[in-house]
Design a protein around this motif. Structure first.
Motif, PDB file in Angstrom:
ATOM      1  N   SER A 165       0.827  -1.202   0.000  1.00  0.00           N
ATOM      2  CA  SER A 165       0.000   0.000   0.000  1.00  0.00           C
ATOM      3  C   SER A 165       0.866   1.258   0.000  1.00  0.00           C
ATOM      4  O   SER A 165       0.606   2.219  -0.735  1.00  0.00           O
ATOM      5  N   ALA A 166       1.906   1.245   0.809  1.00  0.00           N
ATOM      6  CA  ALA A 166       2.830   2.375   0.870  1.00  0.00           C
ATOM      7  C   ALA A 166       3.556   2.569  -0.458  1.00  0.00           C
ATOM      8  O   ALA A 166       3.793   3.696  -0.897  1.00  0.00           O
ATOM      9  N   ALA A 169       1.199   4.249  -2.870  1.00  0.00           N
ATOM     10  CA  ALA A 169       0.981   5.624  -2.420  1.00  0.00           C
ATOM     11  C   ALA A 169       2.150   6.519  -2.804  1.00  0.00           C
ATOM     12  O   ALA A 169       1.965   7.637  -3.299  1.00  0.00           O
ATOM     13  N   ASN A 173       1.649   9.403  -5.494  1.00  0.00           N
ATOM     14  CA  ASN A 173       1.078  10.415  -4.590  1.00  0.00           C
ATOM     15  C   ASN A 173      -0.403  10.133  -4.366  1.00  0.00           C
ATOM     16  O   ASN A 173      -1.240  11.043  -4.405  1.00  0.00           O
ATOM     17  N   ALA A 174      -0.723   8.869  -4.148  1.00  0.00           N
ATOM     18  CA  ALA A 174      -2.121   8.457  -4.046  1.00  0.00           C
ATOM     19  C   ALA A 174      -2.301   7.529  -2.842  1.00  0.00           C
ATOM     20  O   ALA A 174      -2.407   6.314  -2.996  1.00  0.00           O
ATOM     21  N   PRO A 175      -2.362   8.087  -1.627  1.00  0.00           N
ATOM     22  CA  PRO A 175      -2.434   7.240  -0.432  1.00  0.00           C
ATOM     23  C   PRO A 175      -3.719   6.426  -0.333  1.00  0.00           C
ATOM     24  O   PRO A 175      -3.694   5.250   0.025  1.00  0.00           O
ATOM     25  N   GLY A 178      -3.683   3.480  -2.581  1.00  0.00           N
ATOM     26  CA  GLY A 178      -2.855   2.415  -2.021  1.00  0.00           C
ATOM     27  C   GLY A 178      -3.615   1.570  -1.017  1.00  0.00           C
ATOM     28  O   GLY A 178      -3.522   0.340  -1.010  1.00  0.00           O
ATOM     29  N   ALA A 202       0.415   3.859   4.191  1.00  0.00           N
ATOM     30  CA  ALA A 202       0.222   4.667   2.986  1.00  0.00           C
ATOM     31  C   ALA A 202       0.380   6.151   3.275  1.00  0.00           C
ATOM     32  O   ALA A 202       1.003   6.886   2.501  1.00  0.00           O
ATOM     33  N   VAL A 203      -0.176   6.612   4.384  1.00  0.00           N
ATOM     34  CA  VAL A 203      -0.072   8.027   4.741  1.00  0.00           C
ATOM     35  C   VAL A 203       1.383   8.405   5.021  1.00  0.00           C
ATOM     36  O   VAL A 203       1.861   9.467   4.596  1.00  0.00           O
ATOM     37  N   ASP A 206       3.204   8.483   1.684  1.00  0.00           N
ATOM     38  CA  ASP A 206       2.761   9.626   0.879  1.00  0.00           C
ATOM     39  C   ASP A 206       3.340  10.932   1.415  1.00  0.00           C
ATOM     40  O   ASP A 206       3.715  11.822   0.643  1.00  0.00           O
ATOM     41  N   THR A 383     -10.588   0.963  -6.711  1.00  0.00           N
ATOM     42  CA  THR A 383      -9.200   1.408  -6.836  1.00  0.00           C
ATOM     43  C   THR A 383      -9.045   2.326  -8.043  1.00  0.00           C
ATOM     44  O   THR A 383      -8.374   3.368  -7.964  1.00  0.00           O
ATOM     45  N   GLU A 390      -7.163  10.858  -7.349  1.00  0.00           N
ATOM     46  CA  GLU A 390      -5.958  11.356  -6.686  1.00  0.00           C
ATOM     47  C   GLU A 390      -4.890  11.765  -7.689  1.00  0.00           C
ATOM     48  O   GLU A 390      -4.164  12.745  -7.470  1.00  0.00           O
TER      49      GLU A 390
END
Length: 519
Positions: A165-166, A169, A173-175, A178, A202-203, A206, A383, A390
């Motif tokens: 997921s990270a 992201a 640039n899409a948390p 992810g 993810a955050v 990002d 998704t 995003e």
């Protein structure tokens, strides 16, 4: 087993600890992917600069071809030593989390080989993306961290999904994309623990990515207003077209892989020579189709005309299939988004020129077509919708994106086109001749969410024909934890915790998923 169950059901310490571990994974994965993005940026610039130089110095072409052959052979050598780095890496990740591929190189070997192989491929100009490798790189670094801090086998798998997921992201640039990708494509079910873990990672990734690359979206299309409701019939038509085109893309990609396999004069080390040579030819004759496709996005204008964009689409389509089908490390996310954008531009040109649609909506159709094409190919509509929102930085297209994505999904499904990553995983399993992880004494706790209309719904535990060598050890209904007995009735939405042998994990998951499908 006790640690596994505690991770999934504990509402306090276990979840909090896992969130902090996921934040660590997110920062590490984000750092690796940021370095990968920077490397690929310079690699793509090198490719365009190299071919530009060659066009002005044609006598150097033999040197170029020789260099491409050597680079291709080296990439093939890397793949032959570690087949886990071939292609995007997403099927491999799904296989590992599903219980396959026990006999594989360690995470550091995968990370380094994937990084180097992907960078060389982009340096030559192959039509491959960064997102698949970024997902695998994130999962690999997470696997390494999980071996140090993960308390159980299940926790390590959750951390790997968080790393994936990270990776997505940080790549785009899409948390939120992810997070949704991990839930919709990797796990295929919702779990609070998995949600918290993937979101934290993810955050974190990002945040790091935006610190380096800024907060600007990947695509900066000039969209002034949304498509009016009276023109939504065009969106249904666009969705049908994207569904058909997506199904054809999957068919062509899988056929290309089979064609490579039938070429007995090629092996894993020499197979990449074909796309590398094709990159050399296109780099000299039509360089706009090189790389992931950033240059193509710049060409998608109403002024360039339908025929020119059609030529770009055809060449990019063929080049992408040849590049990915060879097994060279690289993803299909970005190339398929560019292909979808090209179809959207063609559709927009026809709509504006022949159906009286206002020219202001040109880029609206480009954006919508990307979501439709992605959905038809990957079969992950949520998704696709979140990713496009995003990547474009526009959240005004929610309704229109949903219409196109759902229509494309239905069209591809009616054509019986398999989701591309599931099909690729199936081919990889057959190629590797693996069934499941071969550990006989260890146990794994499998979590499933009971679907409406499945064999489990409204059935007593004793009435269910469970697969062999498994044990239902827990049921969670809302905030209640139920110790299952023979007379326990299972309801839709229940979380079932099932103990199984590691040696049969993959097969057990397949059987449980089949039982849990809607009848």
């Amino acid at each position: 087993m006790k640690n596994n169950y505690k991770i999934l059901t504990d509402d306090n310490y276990g979840k909090i600890a896992l969130i902090f571990k996921s934040l660590l994974v997110g920062m590490a994965a984000g750092g690796v992917v940021v370095m990968y993005r920077i490397t690929l940026t310079y690699a793509e610039e090198f490719a365009f600069g190299m071919y530009g130089f060659m066009r002005e110095n044609l006598h150097m072409i033999p040197v170029l071809l020789a260099g491409l052959c050597l680079a291709a052979y080296f990439v093939g050598f890397l793949v032959s030593k570690n087949n886990m780095i071939s292609g995007s890496g997403i099927p491999q990740l799904k296989g590992i989390l599903g219980g396959y591929f026990a006999k594989r190189k360690n995470w550091l070997h995968i990370l380094c080989s994937k990084f180097v192989g992907g960078a060389i491929a982009i340096s030559a100009g192959l039509s491959l993306g960064r997102e698949g490798p970024s997902i695998q790189l994130g999962a690999s670094i997470a696997e390494g961290i999980g071996k140090k801090v993960g308390k159980s086998r299940l926790e390590r798998k959750i951390l790997m999904a968080s790393g994936a997921s990270a990776g997505l992201a940080a790549a785009f640039n899409a948390p939120m994309a992810g997070v949704v990708f991990a839930l919709e494509e990797i796990f295929k079910y919702f779990s609070p623990v998995i949600l918290l873990s993937t979101m934290s990672a993810a955050v974190a990734a990002d945040f790091l990515s935006k610190e380096v690359f800024g907060i600007a979206p990947v695509f900066e299309f000039e969209v002034t207003r949304a498509i009016p409701l009276r023109d939504y019939w065009m969106l249904i038509l666009l969705g049908i077209i994207m569904g058909i085109m997506g199904a054809f893309y999957n068919y062509a990609l899988l056929k290309t892989q089979k064609l490579y396999g039938k070429m007995k004069f090629l092996n894993e080390r020499t197979r990449p020579i074909i796309p590398f040579m094709m990159a050399g030819i296109l780099g000299l004759a039509f360089p706009v189709v090189l790389g992931g496709g950033h240059r193509i996005i710049e060409e998608l204008t109403l002024q360039n005309g339908i025929w020119f964009i059609s030529i770009i689409f055809i060449l990019k389509f063929i080049f992408s299939a040849v590049s990915f089908g060879s097994g060279t490390p690289g993803g299909i996310f970005f190339p398929l988004l560019v292909l979808g954008a090209s179809v959207g531009a063609i559709f927009a040109g026809i709509s504006i020129n022949y159906f009286g649609i206002e020219s202001d909506f040109f880029y609206n159709f480009v954006i919508l077509a990307m979501a439709g094409y992605f959905t038809a190919i990957v079969r992950a509509p949520i998704t696709g919708i979140v990713l496009i929102m995003e990547m474009t930085g526009s959240f005004t297209h929610m309704l229109s994106l949903t219409v196109v994505a759902v229509t494309a999904y239905v069209a591809a499904d009616l054509l019986k086109s398999p989701p591309i990553y599931d099909a690729l995983l199936e081919n990889l399993i057959k190629k590797e001749h693996v069934d499941s992880e071969r550990e006989h004494s260890r146990k794994i706790l499998i979590e499933i969410v009971v679907q409406h209309g499945s064999e489990f719904e409204d059935c007593h535990v004793r009435a269910i024909e469970w697969p062999e060598k498994i044990l239902l050890v827990g049921v969670k209904r809302g905030e209640r934890e139920i110790i299952p007995k023979g007379g326990t009735e299972i309801k839709a939405g229940d979380y079932l915790f099932i103990l199984a042998d590691v040696s049969g994990e993959a097969r057990t998951r397949e059987m449980l998923n089949a039982m849990n499908e809607q009848i």
